[in-house]
Design an enzyme around this catalytic site. Structure first.
Site, mmCIF file in Angstrom:
data_model
loop_
_atom_site.group_PDB
_atom_site.id
_atom_site.type_symbol
_atom_site.label_atom_id
_atom_site.label_comp_id
_atom_site.label_asym_id
_atom_site.label_seq_id
_atom_site.Cartn_x
_atom_site.Cartn_y
_atom_site.Cartn_z
ATOM 1 C CE1 TYR A 1 -11.635 -5.264 0.899
ATOM 2 C CE2 TYR A 1 -10.172 -5.475 2.121
ATOM 3 C CZ TYR A 1 -11.080 -4.587 1.230
ATOM 4 O OH TYR A 1 -11.201 -3.229 0.840
ATOM 5 C CG ASP B 1 -4.014 0.145 -3.299
ATOM 6 O OD1 ASP B 1 -4.846 -0.112 -2.553
ATOM 7 O OD2 ASP B 1 -2.791 -0.591 -2.752
ATOM 8 C CD GLU C 1 -8.060 -4.124 6.080
ATOM 9 O OE1 GLU C 1 -8.746 -4.903 5.329
ATOM 10 O OE2 GLU C 1 -8.173 -3.190 5.177
#
Lengths: 267, 373
Positions: A171, A57, A46
């Site tokens: 995911y 993040d 990835e």
């Protein structure tokens, strides 16, 4: 059958997905790091496209993005890196990106260029299901898998729609919060994975907070088809910026150790 | 928006829709706005400035709202909503600190703990508001990432919300961000235009020729514009021209931006050719933001709203001018609207009626007018 689907079908156990930030710490080194991740046994790579405002993040990947942007990383640069990595590996490559760089380049153009470079799937982390129709069309047109996210907060109805729309793999975000290493995995992971599996056959890859072999074991025990490790790897890049040789060694050893925890899988 | 927040946004949308249909919610909010916040705010005629500019100048006095800015209209509404939705913790972002102060006020009054994300650069240049927030019982969390200004405070607030989405209500301060925020903030801020329209009709017997408001994210602008959208009234949004649009050091996303997606909305954005969000600059921390509300972007595209920019220097001059001529110290953000008003003097007929939304007071800008980032 896409390369990603092939990887899941051909596997005799859960897969290991390694994440690195494209261009961190610079384009050349980042290609070598990706190769190390793949050589050490990652089944899928990835590759994160750095973005100025990565709201999903945590600090480790934020800093990697800053390094990558400072080194001049751009989407065409990332496609170039993918082409380099493709010279060494036939394993699936997924681009993980925020939506604005895609939107700015043009959805169709971005998808076409990514596919031409050798990308197998795209995940736009901040593009919700409601807005993902056109992205899905473009992905299909260019033979890319559209990877979608599901989270513990995703309700049943929405989860069904996401499972139906996802291709390649789903995911599954293991917990609320941003990316980053954590001590423990949430206790209800098995139930969460079960909710996804009850709705379709798309492989489930679990990510967020997975940084230790114990986490890997917990994920596979809970029924995950793959684990995704990001901040754990990116953190090693950061810690060994001054000594690339050591960096590659540690990353290699780390991935071997993490992958080993997946069980007795053939290499 | 990251998937983790999507259900929360869907529930927020439902909660907001429910509240809008709930008479009790409206009564509660109206009571707070009237007896606590000080609404309606006056529409002040400015004799000295009018004489000087050969215009009839009125100011909508949001600087007189409790807390010193229009921000409280929105925070009272959102914190009331948070309470009705059973949330136990409030977070907010702030640039100039006005939204942070307004959230702290609403949290104190309505009994919910408040944590405010604020860029380190803004903490330095708007120190007075940091002290006010702390005095009001809020925790101010410094943001050291990115450009350390408003955009990064939003990023950090979103990261917090992703982490604690179950118990936390994110009080967003402008008409930016994902749905339903732009709609919700506009709804709570529209009271400005509702009052202004009534007041100017009472005073002048007619609608104004133009309304001028500063635009960062755009909440005070949409708040005063919204009620006038169907009228024949020029609506002028004034963006942060910084050191000049040609220098690239500015915050004028409507004037100089391009379509992009940031913080969950498609709107005009200051960005590079690869979609990386640009660093912005403004003397006014509250305008130092690379995006703008999607509704304003739309109104700009249809031509209903005019977008212009004025420089830091012009804003600083307007700051002093209003203080000296009318005895009113405007916020540096609102000074941008005054600066545009001054430019308009030569463009409009004598006795044209112009309403400027004085979105906030300038105490916070007195020590360092222009800030020393």
């Amino acid at each position: 059958m896409s390369r990603i689907t092939g990887a899941f079908r051909g596997a005799d156990g859960p897969l290991f997905i390694g994440y690195t930030v494209a261009g961190d710490p610079d384009p050349e080194e980042s290609v070598r790091i990706a190769e190390t991740v793949l050589d050490a046994g990652a089944d899928i790579l990835e590759l994160g496209v750095p973005f100025s405002d990565p709201v999903a993040d945590g600090p480790v990947i934020q800093r990697a993005g800053i390094r990558a942007l400072a080194a001049g990383t751009t989407p065409p640069g990332v496609f170039g890196m993918v082409r380099e990595i493709r010279k060494h590996s036939e394993k699936p490559i997924v681009l993980l990106t925020y939506y604005n760089p895609v939107y700015r380049r043009g959805l169709d153009r971005f998808s076409r260029e990514a596919a031409a470079a050798g990308v197998d799937g795209i995940l736009a982390v901040d593009l919700p299901l409601e807005e993902a129709d056109r992205a899905r069309e473009c992905a299909r047109k260019h033979d890319l898998d559209q990877i979608l996210l599901a989270a513990p907060t995703t309700g049943d109805q929405r989860l069904s729609r996401i499972v139906n729309a996802a291709s390649g793999f789903l995911y599954l975000v293991s917990r609320t919060g941003v990316t980053g290493t954590r001590e423990d995995l949430p206790p209800d992971l098995r139930r969460l994975i079960g909710r996804v599996k009850a709705r379709g056959s798309v492989p489930v890859a679990v990510g967020f907070g997975i940084s230790q072999p114990d986490h890997v074991r917990a994920c596979t025990a809970a029924g995950a088809d793959a684990v995704i490790v990001g901040s754990g790897i990116v953190g090693l890049v950061e810690r060994h910026l001054a000594d690339p040789a050591a960096m590659h060694e540690v990353i290699h050893a780390y991935i071997r150790r993490m992958k080993g925890a997946l069980g007795d899988k053939k290499e | 928006m990251p998937e983790t927040l999507m259900e929360a946004l869907i529930r927020l949308d439902a909660g907001f829709t429910r509240a809008m249909a709930d008479q009790e919610f409206h009564t509660g909010l109206r009571d707070l706005l009237t007896h606590y916040a000080g609404r309606p705010t006056p529409l002040t005629f400015c004799p000295n400035l009018s004489e000087r500019l050969a215009l009839r100048v009125y100011l909508k006095r949001e600087d007189l709202l409790h807390g010193g800015a229009h921000k409280l209209n929105n925070t009272l509404g959102q914190v009331l909503l948070a309470r009705s939705m059973g949330k136990t913790r409030i977070i907010a972002e702030t640039g100039a600190g006005q939204h942070g102060v307004a959230t702290a006020i609403a949290g104190a009054r309505l009994g919910l703990p408040v944590e405010v994300y604020m860029g380190e650069v803004d903490i330095r240049r708007q120190a007075l508001n940091v002290s006010r927030m702390e005095l009001l019982g809020a925790r101010v969390i410094p943001v050291a990432s990115g450009t350390r200004t408003l955009k990064d405070a939003v990023n950090e607030a979103l990261r917090d919300w992703v982490d604690r989405v179950e118990d936390t209500f994110y009080v967003l301060g402008s008409i930016v961000g994902p749905h339903p925020y732009p709609l919700m903030v506009r709804t709570f801020q529209s009271v400005i235009g509702e009052e202004a329209r009534r007041q100017i009709l009472e005073r002048e017997g007619r609608l104004p020729d133009a309304i001028v408001a500063c635009v960062g994210g755009g909440s005070n602008a949409i708040g005063i514009f919204h009620r006038f959208l169907e009228d024949e009234v020029r609506l002028i949004g004034v963006e942060a021209g910084g050191e000049g649009l040609e220098t690239g050091k500015h915050g004028a996303s409507l004037c100089a931006g391009s379509p992009g997606v940031l913080h969950g909305a498609l709107s005009y954005l200051l960005q590079d050719e690869h979609g990386q969000v640009s660093d912005t600059h403004s003397i006014a921390a509250g305008l130092d933001y690379p995006g703008v509300g999607p509704e304003l972007a739309h109104l700009r595209e249809t031509g209903r709203v005019e977008a212009v920019s004025v420089t830091d220097r012009a804003a600083r001059e307007a700051f002093g001018l209003l203080a000296r001529t009318e005895g009113i110290v405007p916020a540096m953000e609102s000074s941008h609207a005054i600066a545009r008003l001054v430019e308009m003097a030569g463009e409009l007929d004598r006795d044209s009626v112009v309403v400027v939304n004085l979105s906030g007071r300038g105490d916070k800008d007195v020590e360092a007018p222009g800030g020393t980032p």
